[in-house]
Design a protein around this motif. Structure first.
Motif, PDB file in Angstrom:
ATOM      1  N   ARG A   5      39.803  15.493  33.822  1.00 52.60           N
ATOM      2  CA  ARG A   5      40.942  16.343  34.147  1.00 52.60           C
ATOM      3  C   ARG A   5      40.763  17.711  33.534  1.00 52.60           C
ATOM      4  NH1 ARG A   5      45.718  17.810  31.919  1.00 52.60           N
ATOM      5  NH2 ARG A   5      45.315  16.646  30.021  1.00 52.60           N
ATOM      6  N   ARG A   6      40.199  17.780  32.340  1.00 54.60           N
ATOM      7  CA  ARG A   6      40.039  19.055  31.665  1.00 54.60           C
ATOM      8  C   ARG A   6      38.710  19.690  32.038  1.00 54.60           C
ATOM      9  NH1 ARG A   6      42.419  18.056  25.556  1.00 54.60           N
ATOM     10  NH2 ARG A   6      44.568  17.661  26.195  1.00 54.60           N
ATOM     11  N   LEU A   7      38.667  21.019  31.922  1.00 54.57           N
ATOM     12  CA  LEU A   7      37.468  21.765  32.281  1.00 54.57           C
ATOM     13  C   LEU A   7      36.526  21.824  31.088  1.00 54.57           C
ATOM     14  CD1 LEU A   7      39.302  24.665  34.079  1.00 54.57           C
ATOM     15  CD2 LEU A   7      37.958  22.883  35.161  1.00 54.57           C
ATOM     16  N   ARG A   8      35.307  21.326  31.284  1.00 47.77           N
ATOM     17  CA  ARG A   8      34.311  21.355  30.225  1.00 47.77           C
ATOM     18  C   ARG A   8      32.989  21.833  30.808  1.00 47.77           C
ATOM     19  NH1 ARG A   8      36.009  18.535  25.760  1.00 47.77           N
ATOM     20  NH2 ARG A   8      37.764  17.135  26.059  1.00 47.77           N
ATOM     21  N   LEU A   9      32.161  22.403  29.968  1.00 48.99           N
ATOM     22  CA  LEU A   9      30.837  22.807  30.400  1.00 48.99           C
ATOM     23  C   LEU A   9      29.877  21.638  30.300  1.00 48.99           C
ATOM     24  CD1 LEU A   9      30.446  26.334  28.839  1.00 48.99           C
ATOM     25  CD2 LEU A   9      30.914  25.739  31.194  1.00 48.99           C
ATOM     26  N   LEU A  10      28.758  21.732  31.035  1.00 47.03           N
ATOM     27  CA  LEU A  10      27.781  20.650  31.020  1.00 47.03           C
ATOM     28  C   LEU A  10      27.266  20.387  29.611  1.00 47.03           C
ATOM     29  CD1 LEU A  10      25.711  21.425  34.221  1.00 47.03           C
ATOM     30  CD2 LEU A  10      27.350  19.592  33.876  1.00 47.03           C
ATOM     31  N   SER A  11      27.227  21.412  28.805  1.00 43.86           N
ATOM     32  CA  SER A  11      26.728  21.237  27.446  1.00 43.86           C
ATOM     33  C   SER A  11      27.721  20.502  26.565  1.00 43.86           C
ATOM     34  CB  SER A  11      26.430  22.604  26.825  1.00 43.86           C
ATOM     35  OG  SER A  11      27.605  23.382  26.791  1.00 43.86           O
ATOM     36  N   GLY A  12      28.948  20.300  27.059  1.00 42.19           N
ATOM     37  CA  GLY A  12      29.939  19.567  26.290  1.00 42.19           C
ATOM     38  C   GLY A  12      30.879  20.450  25.515  1.00 42.19           C
ATOM     39  N   HIS A  13      30.700  21.770  25.564  1.00 43.30           N
ATOM     40  CA  HIS A  13      31.638  22.655  24.883  1.00 43.30           C
ATOM     41  C   HIS A  13      31.941  23.839  25.782  1.00 43.30           C
ATOM     42  CE1 HIS A  13      27.671  24.343  23.959  1.00 43.30           C
ATOM     43  NE2 HIS A  13      28.291  25.502  23.958  1.00 43.30           N
ATOM     44  N   LEU A  14      32.997  24.533  25.467  1.00 39.61           N
ATOM     45  CA  LEU A  14      33.439  25.653  26.282  1.00 39.61           C
ATOM     46  C   LEU A  14      32.849  26.955  25.766  1.00 39.61           C
ATOM     47  CD1 LEU A  14      37.125  24.541  26.488  1.00 39.61           C
ATOM     48  CD2 LEU A  14      35.587  24.713  28.422  1.00 39.61           C
ATOM     49  N   PRO A  15      32.634  27.940  26.653  1.00 40.40           N
ATOM     50  CA  PRO A  15      32.116  29.228  26.191  1.00 40.40           C
ATOM     51  C   PRO A  15      33.191  29.986  25.436  1.00 40.40           C
ATOM     52  CG  PRO A  15      32.761  29.382  28.470  1.00 40.40           C
ATOM     53  CD  PRO A  15      32.927  27.941  28.087  1.00 40.40           C
ATOM     54  N   PRO A  16      32.793  30.911  24.592  1.00 40.17           N
ATOM     55  CA  PRO A  16      33.805  31.697  23.884  1.00 40.17           C
ATOM     56  C   PRO A  16      34.623  32.515  24.866  1.00 40.17           C
ATOM     57  CG  PRO A  16      31.629  32.661  23.613  1.00 40.17           C
ATOM     58  CD  PRO A  16      31.426  31.333  24.263  1.00 40.17           C
ATOM     59  N   PRO A  17      35.933  32.580  24.675  1.00 38.19           N
ATOM     60  CA  PRO A  17      36.788  33.325  25.607  1.00 38.19           C
ATOM     61  C   PRO A  17      36.658  34.824  25.393  1.00 38.19           C
ATOM     62  CG  PRO A  17      38.106  32.433  23.826  1.00 38.19           C
ATOM     63  CD  PRO A  17      36.702  31.930  23.607  1.00 38.19           C
ATOM     64  N   ALA A  18      35.542  35.391  25.852  1.00 37.31           N
ATOM     65  CA  ALA A  18      35.271  36.807  25.626  1.00 37.31           C
ATOM     66  C   ALA A  18      36.296  37.672  26.343  1.00 37.31           C
ATOM     67  CB  ALA A  18      33.867  37.138  26.118  1.00 37.31           C
ATOM     68  N   GLY A  19      36.578  38.830  25.758  1.00 36.88           N
ATOM     69  CA  GLY A  19      37.501  39.766  26.379  1.00 36.88           C
ATOM     70  C   GLY A  19      38.934  39.547  25.936  1.00 36.88           C
ATOM     71  N   ARG A  20      39.816  40.258  26.595  1.00 37.24           N
ATOM     72  CA  ARG A  20      41.240  40.169  26.285  1.00 37.24           C
ATOM     73  C   ARG A  20      41.943  39.365  27.369  1.00 37.24           C
ATOM     74  NH1 ARG A  20      41.961  46.544  25.639  1.00 37.24           N
ATOM     75  NH2 ARG A  20      40.683  46.338  27.517  1.00 37.24           N
ATOM     76  N   TRP A  21      42.947  38.608  26.964  1.00 40.70           N
ATOM     77  CA  TRP A  21      43.646  37.718  27.885  1.00 40.70           C
ATOM     78  C   TRP A  21      45.140  37.993  27.821  1.00 40.70           C
ATOM     79  CZ3 TRP A  21      40.542  34.633  30.838  1.00 40.70           C
ATOM     80  CH2 TRP A  21      39.216  34.511  30.406  1.00 40.70           C
ATOM     81  N   ALA A  22      45.804  37.867  28.959  1.00 38.41           N
ATOM     82  CA  ALA A  22      47.239  38.148  29.013  1.00 38.41           C
ATOM     83  C   ALA A  22      47.879  37.265  30.077  1.00 38.41           C
ATOM     84  CB  ALA A  22      47.491  39.622  29.348  1.00 38.41           C
ATOM     85  N   PRO A  23      49.161  36.928  29.901  1.00 37.57           N
ATOM     86  CA  PRO A  23      49.835  36.118  30.933  1.00 37.57           C
ATOM     87  C   PRO A  23      50.120  36.952  32.169  1.00 37.57           C
ATOM     88  CG  PRO A  23      51.384  36.756  29.214  1.00 37.57           C
ATOM     89  CD  PRO A  23      50.024  37.200  28.745  1.00 37.57           C
ATOM     90  N   TRP A  24      50.055  36.293  33.324  1.00 38.85           N
ATOM     91  CA  TRP A  24      50.460  36.952  34.555  1.00 38.85           C
ATOM     92  C   TRP A  24      51.960  37.195  34.516  1.00 38.85           C
ATOM     93  CZ3 TRP A  24      47.628  39.275  38.028  1.00 38.85           C
ATOM     94  CH2 TRP A  24      46.323  38.847  38.285  1.00 38.85           C
ATOM     95  N   GLY A  25      52.396  38.323  35.079  1.00 39.29           N
ATOM     96  CA  GLY A  25      53.827  38.553  35.215  1.00 39.29           C
ATOM     97  C   GLY A  25      54.415  37.606  36.245  1.00 39.29           C
ATOM     98  N   GLU A  26      55.685  37.385  36.146  1.00 39.58           N
ATOM     99  CA  GLU A  26      56.351  36.503  37.104  1.00 39.58           C
ATOM    100  C   GLU A  26      56.372  37.158  38.482  1.00 39.58           C
ATOM    101  OE1 GLU A  26      57.559  33.457  36.924  1.00 39.58           O
ATOM    102  OE2 GLU A  26      56.811  33.243  34.876  1.00 39.58           O
ATOM    103  N   ALA A  27      55.758  36.511  39.446  1.00 43.16           N
ATOM    104  CA  ALA A  27      55.751  37.037  40.813  1.00 43.16           C
ATOM    105  C   ALA A  27      57.088  36.750  41.485  1.00 43.16           C
ATOM    106  CB  ALA A  27      54.624  36.391  41.614  1.00 43.16           C
TER     107      ALA A  27
END
Length: 212
Positions: free
Chosen positions: A47-69
């Motif tokens: 159910r969860r998203l995982r990489l083949l290597s078994g771990h997730l890549p670092p979340p590079a960059g800046r992240w923000a919530p989408w505004g309510e459409a």
């Protein structure tokens, strides 16, 4: 982020990817999203998203919530999609939408386009020969087609990714269909397919060939 939330980095990264996959969060870079898309295509059965290597890549960059459409009614949503398709292609008819998996049924679009034609917003007619059924176009697209019809071939070269919506080979343009998931590209000269292959190889061949 992990320090502020007092969570393990792996937990924060996994939660972030789940929010991205759900359309709740967006980022200012593409590297992390590409990794997510690769995982989505390959699939793991979890159910969860995982990489083949078994771990997730670092979340590079800046992240923000989408505004309510704003919530859209079915009629308004249909009109927005109809307008988007017209602006994408200039001329719209049933065959043009062969690769538009999210497009509404043609019968619903036709009702919108007929109303807009009656209002004078768009044109109806036969703009592209060889195809039956109704066709609708933006006024500026009609003028562009007339200009092209009056002009002579100039050897204009266009390079497209197979994933580009303008890849209509096998639909409007003669040739075999090229899957948008093939990772390939194509070279068109005056609208006719001249070469197909990996994008890097196509660009190298064009640079070696020089101007026509």
């Amino acid at each position: 982020m992990a320090r502020a939330l007092r969570r393990l980095p792996a937990e924060v990264e996994e939660a972030l990817w789940e929010l991205v996959a759900a359309g709740r969060v967006t980022g200012d870079g593409m590297s992390g999203l590409r990794a997510l898309l690769r995982r989505s295509r390959r699939g793991t059965g979890h159910r969860r998203l995982r990489l083949l290597s078994g771990h997730l890549p670092p979340p590079a960059g800046r992240w923000a919530p989408w505004g309510e459409a704003p919530a859209l009614g079915e009629a308004e949503r249909l009109e927005r999609l109809a307008d988007q398709l017209l602006r994408r292609y200039g001329v719209v008819f049933r065959e043009v939408l062969a690769r538009e998996r999210a497009a509404p049924p043609w019968r619903e679009l036709v009702r919108v386009y007929r109303r807009w034609e009656a209002q004078g917003r768009i044109r109806g007619g036969r703009f592209v020969s060889g195809f039956a059924g109704e066709q609708f176009a933006l006024p500026e697209a009609v003028e562009a087609l007339r200009t092209i019809r009056r002009s002579t071939a100039k050897g204009e070269v266009v390079v497209l990714s197979a994933a580009d919506p303008l890849n209509l080979v096998g639909i409007l343009v003669p040739g075999d269909r090229l899957s948008p998931f093939s990772g390939l590209g194509l070279v068109l000269r005056d609208g006719i397919v001249e070469d197909v292959g990996p994008l890097g190889a196509l660009l190298r061949r064009l640079s070696w060939a020089g101007p026509a």
